[in-house]
Design an enzyme around this catalytic site. Structure first.
Site, PDB file in Angstrom:
ATOM      1  N   GLY A  91       0.829  -1.199   0.000  1.00  0.00           N
ATOM      2  CA  GLY A  91       0.000   0.000   0.000  1.00  0.00           C
ATOM      3  C   GLY A  91       0.864   1.250   0.000  1.00  0.00           C
ATOM      4  CE1 TYR A 141      -4.186  -6.639   4.423  1.00  0.00           C
ATOM      5  CE2 TYR A 141      -4.122  -4.457   3.453  1.00  0.00           C
ATOM      6  CZ  TYR A 141      -3.483  -5.519   4.068  1.00  0.00           C
ATOM      7  OH  TYR A 141      -2.138  -5.441   4.331  1.00  0.00           O
ATOM      8  CG  HIS A 288       2.286  -8.380   6.126  1.00  0.00           C
ATOM      9  ND1 HIS A 288       0.978  -8.636   5.811  1.00  0.00           N
ATOM     10  CD2 HIS A 288       2.478  -7.079   5.776  1.00  0.00           C
ATOM     11  CE1 HIS A 288       0.410  -7.552   5.309  1.00  0.00           C
ATOM     12  NE2 HIS A 288       1.296  -6.587   5.270  1.00  0.00           N
ATOM     13  NE  ARG A 291       5.036  -3.329   5.995  1.00  0.00           N
ATOM     14  CZ  ARG A 291       5.672  -2.169   5.868  1.00  0.00           C
ATOM     15  NH1 ARG A 291       6.989  -2.150   5.829  1.00  0.00           N
ATOM     16  NH2 ARG A 291       5.011  -1.037   5.789  1.00  0.00           N
ATOM     17  CG  ASP A 319       5.942 -12.647   1.062  1.00  0.00           C
ATOM     18  OD1 ASP A 319       6.081 -13.075   2.229  1.00  0.00           O
ATOM     19  OD2 ASP A 319       5.030 -11.860   0.750  1.00  0.00           O
ATOM     20  N   GLY A 321      11.829 -11.310   2.897  1.00  0.00           N
ATOM     21  CA  GLY A 321      13.284 -11.273   3.051  1.00  0.00           C
ATOM     22  C   GLY A 321      14.089 -11.548   1.797  1.00  0.00           C
ATOM     23  N   GLY A 342       8.847  -7.850  -2.118  1.00  0.00           N
ATOM     24  CA  GLY A 342       8.247  -6.612  -1.623  1.00  0.00           C
ATOM     25  C   GLY A 342       9.267  -5.497  -1.691  1.00  0.00           C
TER      26      GLY A 342
HETATM   27  C1  LIG Z   1       5.805  -0.785   2.423  1.00  0.00           C
HETATM   28  C2  LIG Z   1       5.064  -2.092   2.426  1.00  0.00           C
HETATM   29  C3  LIG Z   1       3.681  -2.099   2.347  1.00  0.00           C
HETATM   30  C4  LIG Z   1       2.990  -3.313   2.327  1.00  0.00           C
HETATM   31  N1  LIG Z   1       1.629  -3.316   2.171  1.00  0.00           N
HETATM   32  C5  LIG Z   1       0.970  -4.492   2.043  1.00  0.00           C
HETATM   33  C6  LIG Z   1      -0.425  -4.512   1.757  1.00  0.00           C
HETATM   34  O1  LIG Z   1      -1.076  -3.464   1.633  1.00  0.00           O
HETATM   35  N2  LIG Z   1      -1.016  -5.729   1.636  1.00  0.00           N
HETATM   36  C7  LIG Z   1      -0.329  -6.901   1.759  1.00  0.00           C
HETATM   37  O2  LIG Z   1      -0.902  -7.987   1.635  1.00  0.00           O
HETATM   38  N3  LIG Z   1       1.005  -6.896   2.031  1.00  0.00           N
HETATM   39  C8  LIG Z   1       1.659  -5.738   2.156  1.00  0.00           C
HETATM   40  N4  LIG Z   1       3.004  -5.738   2.401  1.00  0.00           N
HETATM   41  C9  LIG Z   1       3.723  -7.020   2.524  1.00  0.00           C
HETATM   42  C10 LIG Z   1       4.261  -7.492   1.164  1.00  0.00           C
HETATM   43  O3  LIG Z   1       3.238  -7.849   0.284  1.00  0.00           O
HETATM   44  C11 LIG Z   1       5.167  -8.708   1.334  1.00  0.00           C
HETATM   45  O4  LIG Z   1       4.498  -9.719   2.041  1.00  0.00           O
HETATM   46  C12 LIG Z   1       6.481  -8.365   2.051  1.00  0.00           C
HETATM   47  O5  LIG Z   1       6.930  -7.092   1.683  1.00  0.00           O
HETATM   48  C13 LIG Z   1       7.536  -9.390   1.707  1.00  0.00           C
HETATM   49  O6  LIG Z   1       8.714  -9.148   2.406  1.00  0.00           O
HETATM   50  P1  LIG Z   1       9.967  -8.345   1.794  1.00  0.00           P
HETATM   51  O7  LIG Z   1       9.568  -6.906   1.770  1.00  0.00           O
HETATM   52  O8  LIG Z   1      11.055  -8.637   2.743  1.00  0.00           O
HETATM   53  O9  LIG Z   1      10.206  -8.872   0.392  1.00  0.00           O
HETATM   54  C14 LIG Z   1       3.708  -4.537   2.430  1.00  0.00           C
HETATM   55  C15 LIG Z   1       5.095  -4.507   2.522  1.00  0.00           C
HETATM   56  C16 LIG Z   1       5.776  -3.314   2.515  1.00  0.00           C
HETATM   57  C17 LIG Z   1       7.270  -3.329   2.598  1.00  0.00           C
END
Ligand SMILES: Cc1cc2nc3c(=O)[nH]c(=O)nc-3n(C[C@H](O)[C@H](O)[C@H](O)COP(=O)(O)O)c2cc1C
Length: 403
Positions: A91, A141, A288, A291, A319, A321, A342
């Site tokens: 997002g 979502y 995620h 996060r 996903d 990392g 991501g």
């Molecule tokens: C800035 C940011 C925003 C994200 N927003 C969403 C989101 O809106 N919906 C979602 O399913 N995952 C979201 N994610 C998680 C990513 O889809 C993904 O699972 C994650 O970034 C993978 O890990 P990585 O960043 O280490 O590759 C977000 C990740 C980041 C970094």
């Protein structure tokens, strides 16, 4: 060990790795936007472990194999793609770069891989679908307001999104302490952070001058009238997610969504089996990106067992990392069909817009090919777990068990 020096300039074309794109992004973004991009939940233990887990997996190369051309085509969800990479949903991409969603989607389409638009994107789902018919995935979502959820599903269907990616791990929103410190009141940056934003003129000129704070157009028309501006919307969104989602939600989605249905946020073998039983086309093993729930496992820890149990029933995407082609090769060798990225793509976006994302994808694909050559495996489809050894000596949740 000699200390590595990373690139210190601002030209994303000179970045030799995702780590170097990250350095450029760090210089370009103001602190609040950079932290949103890269931070994790609570003490960020899982965030770190998502990277460390790859150190506990080592290659066992084969030699004297003809690897004059290494094929990285990947088949998942009954479709052939040019590479095993998928750009995952995130997002608020337009606070990294104006038109961020479009840059990500364009780079993905050019690279022959899917882009997943987030429910909380800064671009209307119809506006993006117009440009990339049939190539996009839509992340969902589920909200307490059933009408809002239905609206997104129906519109994604009408707009021709090829897959619905239901994110299941936001039933309770992650606690991101760093995020809270940046604001003096909900939706209002502290004065120090406002000054910091002004002190990043390239970002300010690109993001704030043309559009101001980016909107969240897929959802806000359902919000109370006094909460439709982005600042108010951001503060109420976590309270709007439905904590009631369960496996009947998946059954309902399966009954009404006729194209690919993918469940994102699976972290146990049991849940992977349930997704297969529910007729899903794929799962994303994901925490995620560290996060949400801190100190939880990395998806890589359960990948081998999930692959053994359901790898022939649905597509396994993993996903959290992934920053190197070698990480991707390890996941495919342990049974994944594809890898969702991501931050790796977002660093590219922040560093260089669409060309920066394209550069990130190129770096990863080149690394995948190079690693395949070095381990003596001519194609991704010939990878298997004989190429990997799990190290029990690594400090942390050490062994990944018997491979
Ligand atoms: C800035 C940011 C925003 C994200 N927003 C969403 C989101 O809106 N919906 C979602 O399913 N995952 C979201 N994610 C998680 C990513 O889809 C993904 O699972 C994650 O970034 C993978 O890990 P990585 O960043 O280490 O590759 C977000 C990740 C980041 C970094």
């Amino acid at each position: 060990m000699a200390r590595r020096r990373l690139y210190r300039g601002s030209d994303f074309r000179k970045a030799l790795s995702i780590a170097e794109l990250r350095e450029i992004a760090k210089r370009r973004l103001p602190a609040f936007s950079l932290e949103f991009l890269e931070s994790g939940g609570e003490d960020e233990v899982t965030l770190g472990w998502n990277r460390d887990v790859f150190k506990s997996l080592r290659f066992v190369p084969k030699t004297l194999v003809n690897t004059s051309s290494c094929n990285i085509d990947a088949v998942h969800c009954s479709t052939k793609f040019a590479s095993p990479l998928i750009i995952g949903p995130s997002g608020h991409n337009n606070i990294m770069r104006s038109d961020g969603d479009r840059h990500l989607a364009s780079a993905a389409a050019a690279a022959g891989i899917p882009y997943t638009l987030a429910t909380l994107s800064n671009t209307r789902l119809e506006d993006l679908a117009e440009h990339y018919p049939g190539k996009l995935w839509m992340q969902l979502y589920v909200f307490k307001d059933r009408a809002l959820t239905d609206d997104i599903i129906n519109r994604a269907d009408d707009a021709g999104y090829d897959a619905l990616v239901f994110t299941t791990d936001a039933n309770v929103f992650g606690w991101r302490e760093w995020d809270r410190r940046r604001f003096r009141a909900p939706g209002k940056l502290s004065y120090g952070n406002m000054l910091d934003a002004f002190m990043h003129p390239r970002w300010f000129w690109d993001v704030m001058i043309p559009n101001g704070v980016p909107p969240i157009p897929n959802v806000t028309h359902f919000f109370p009238e006094d909460a439709r501006d982005t600042k108010s919307a951001i503060t109420i969104i976590p309270s709007l997610f439905a904590p009631t989602i369960d496996w009947t939600t998946v059954e309902d989605l399966r009954a009404r969504w006729k194209r690919k249905l993918i469940i994102k946020g699976i972290l146990s073998v049991e849940d992977a089996c349930k997704a297969a039983d529910a007729g899903c086309d794929g799962i994303v093993l994901s925490n995620h990106g560290g996060r949400h729930l801190d100190t939880c496992i990395s998806p890589m820890e359960i990948l081998p067992e999930v692959a053994e149990r359901v790898g022939n029933r649905l597509s396994i995407i993993v996903d959290s990392g992934f920053r190197r082609g070698s990480d991707v090769v390890k996941a495919i060798a342990l049974g994944a069909h594809a890898v969702m990225i991501g931050r790796a793509a977002l660093y590219g976006l922040a560093a260089g817009g669409q060309e920066g994302v394209a550069h990130a994808l190129r770096l990863l694909n080149d690394e995948i090919k190079r690693v395949l050559g070095m381990i003596g495996c001519p194609s991704l489809s010939q990878l298997d777990k004989s190429f990997i050894r799990s190290s029990a000596s690594f400090e942390g949740p050490a062994s990944l068990g018997d491979l």
